[in-house]
Design a protein around this motif. Sequence first.
Motif, mmCIF file in Angstrom:
data_model
loop_
_atom_site.group_PDB
_atom_site.id
_atom_site.type_symbol
_atom_site.label_atom_id
_atom_site.label_comp_id
_atom_site.label_asym_id
_atom_site.label_seq_id
_atom_site.Cartn_x
_atom_site.Cartn_y
_atom_site.Cartn_z
ATOM 1 N N LEU A 194 -7.853 64.832 -105.203
ATOM 2 C CA LEU A 194 -7.735 65.506 -104.098
ATOM 3 C C LEU A 194 -6.125 65.517 -103.781
ATOM 4 O O LEU A 194 -5.777 64.906 -102.962
ATOM 5 C CB LEU A 194 -8.566 64.573 -102.823
ATOM 6 N N ASP A 195 -5.721 66.620 -104.063
ATOM 7 C CA ASP A 195 -4.348 66.698 -103.935
ATOM 8 C C ASP A 195 -3.759 67.309 -102.417
ATOM 9 O O ASP A 195 -4.664 67.324 -101.550
ATOM 10 C CB ASP A 195 -3.695 67.555 -105.057
ATOM 11 N N ALA A 196 -2.365 67.488 -102.457
ATOM 12 C CA ALA A 196 -2.118 67.992 -101.143
ATOM 13 C C ALA A 196 -2.640 69.335 -100.731
ATOM 14 O O ALA A 196 -2.754 69.559 -99.565
ATOM 15 C CB ALA A 196 -0.668 67.979 -101.087
ATOM 16 N N ARG A 197 -2.591 70.232 -101.616
ATOM 17 C CA ARG A 197 -3.229 71.405 -101.285
ATOM 18 C C ARG A 197 -4.787 71.321 -100.732
ATOM 19 O O ARG A 197 -5.089 72.010 -99.900
ATOM 20 C CB ARG A 197 -3.049 72.460 -102.478
ATOM 21 N N TRP A 198 -5.615 70.637 -101.296
ATOM 22 C CA TRP A 198 -6.871 70.365 -100.953
ATOM 23 C C TRP A 198 -6.805 69.963 -99.596
ATOM 24 O O TRP A 198 -7.786 70.384 -98.932
ATOM 25 C CB TRP A 198 -7.570 69.553 -101.959
ATOM 26 N N GLN A 199 -6.118 68.745 -99.364
ATOM 27 C CA GLN A 199 -6.258 68.293 -97.883
ATOM 28 C C GLN A 199 -5.732 69.449 -96.805
ATOM 29 O O GLN A 199 -6.152 69.339 -95.733
ATOM 30 C CB GLN A 199 -5.254 67.133 -97.872
ATOM 31 N N GLN A 200 -4.819 70.216 -97.245
ATOM 32 C CA GLN A 200 -4.443 71.144 -96.241
ATOM 33 C C GLN A 200 -5.667 72.270 -95.820
ATOM 34 O O GLN A 200 -5.642 72.582 -94.830
ATOM 35 C CB GLN A 200 -3.043 71.932 -96.943
ATOM 36 N N GLU A 201 -6.263 72.687 -96.816
ATOM 37 C CA GLU A 201 -7.334 73.436 -96.773
ATOM 38 C C GLU A 201 -8.280 72.878 -95.969
ATOM 39 O O GLU A 201 -9.156 73.375 -94.978
ATOM 40 C CB GLU A 201 -8.216 73.630 -98.140
ATOM 41 N N VAL A 202 -8.614 71.513 -96.046
ATOM 42 C CA VAL A 202 -9.639 70.812 -95.178
ATOM 43 C C VAL A 202 -8.954 70.680 -93.594
ATOM 44 O O VAL A 202 -9.735 70.745 -92.780
ATOM 45 C CB VAL A 202 -9.870 69.465 -95.789
ATOM 46 N N LEU A 203 -7.793 70.228 -93.623
ATOM 47 C CA LEU A 203 -7.342 70.289 -92.334
ATOM 48 C C LEU A 203 -6.911 71.357 -91.592
ATOM 49 O O LEU A 203 -6.944 71.401 -90.253
ATOM 50 C CB LEU A 203 -5.703 69.637 -92.397
ATOM 51 N N ALA A 204 -7.195 72.624 -92.259
ATOM 52 C CA ALA A 204 -6.988 73.849 -91.583
ATOM 53 C C ALA A 204 -8.239 74.337 -90.766
ATOM 54 O O ALA A 204 -8.332 75.009 -90.145
ATOM 55 C CB ALA A 204 -6.731 75.028 -92.795
ATOM 56 N N LEU A 205 -9.418 73.638 -91.112
ATOM 57 C CA LEU A 205 -10.768 73.820 -90.667
ATOM 58 C C LEU A 205 -10.648 73.441 -89.011
ATOM 59 O O LEU A 205 -10.137 72.268 -88.814
ATOM 60 C CB LEU A 205 -11.850 73.184 -91.336
ATOM 61 N N THR A 206 -11.101 74.235 -88.262
ATOM 62 C CA THR A 206 -11.125 73.791 -86.741
ATOM 63 C C THR A 206 -12.579 73.503 -86.322
ATOM 64 O O THR A 206 -13.504 74.204 -87.012
ATOM 65 C CB THR A 206 -10.680 74.993 -85.919
ATOM 66 N N TRP A 207 -12.497 72.609 -85.588
ATOM 67 C CA TRP A 207 -14.068 72.209 -84.800
ATOM 68 C C TRP A 207 -14.734 73.104 -84.250
ATOM 69 O O TRP A 207 -13.984 73.754 -83.300
ATOM 70 C CB TRP A 207 -13.904 70.756 -84.136
ATOM 71 N N PRO A 208 -15.890 73.636 -84.436
ATOM 72 C CA PRO A 208 -16.422 74.683 -83.784
ATOM 73 C C PRO A 208 -16.813 74.582 -82.345
ATOM 74 O O PRO A 208 -17.059 75.713 -81.825
ATOM 75 C CB PRO A 208 -17.859 74.881 -84.451
#
Length: 299
Positions: A194-208
Amino acid sequence: MSNMIESMRRKISSAGDLQAVVRTMKAMAAANIGQYERAERVLGDYDHNVRLGLGKCLRDLGPGMAMAAGPTPTGRAPVGVVVFGSDQGLVGRFNDDVADFAVAALRGMGPNPRIWAVGERVHDRLGDAGFPPAGRFAVPNSVSAVAPLGGRVLVEVEAEGGRAGGAITELHLYYNRPAPGGRHAPVTQRLLPLDARWQQEVLALTWPTAALPEVLGETMPTLKALIREYLFVSLFRACAESLASENASRLAAMQRADRSIDDLLETLSGNFHRLRKSSIDEELFDVTAGFEALGTDKA
């Protein structure tokens, strides 16, 4: 002549029986495609919710905590690979395509990757290519059997890491994804690390919604549970897409077989009618010749 006619009648009957089997398999494949595609779409919503939860935990803990919550790299840990294929045939190049795709990647992965095959056909194909799998799982025969398979794969990956002296920190999936026109395309997905790129993708999601969530209890155990759920969901989706592709390939193969049997039946029926006409002509000729012979004798 009568023997030839009877033989042709048996061939027509056999071809008709075979066509009935082929059409039954076509109907089953079409129904299976629908259920696996629906399962994959429904699971997409659940996967999105899991990612939202992961993003919340990562924000609370700070960057880099997903890797800390996952398997710890040891330097000697093997690479894990899961290849999805089929147990049954009549699927065209379904198993060959995904096996060739995986083998091309395995040649560049370093020594002794740990491989698991989902399906007997792809298991044998990988072994013939010089990459014998460490284990084999049966292909699920329904949507309800996909979830237990995902759990067994995760358990086996964890157990193999323990036997190898360190957790498997790199895990790849290889499977066929449905493509337009009833085709399929082999794809790969890297689940670990679970590398930095994966974490950035997850963190980019906004709560609905405007109401932001809170983690009940300790954040790290929740993060670990969500990571395991993320791995499980990814395995489920890969298996569902593979099963949809398998049934699409089988449907295409059965459609080709159905057309071939139609052509064969047309040819056999034409030959049968010609033989039957020739037989009737011969019988009429014999009757006419006998009648003429009787008339000659009376004269």
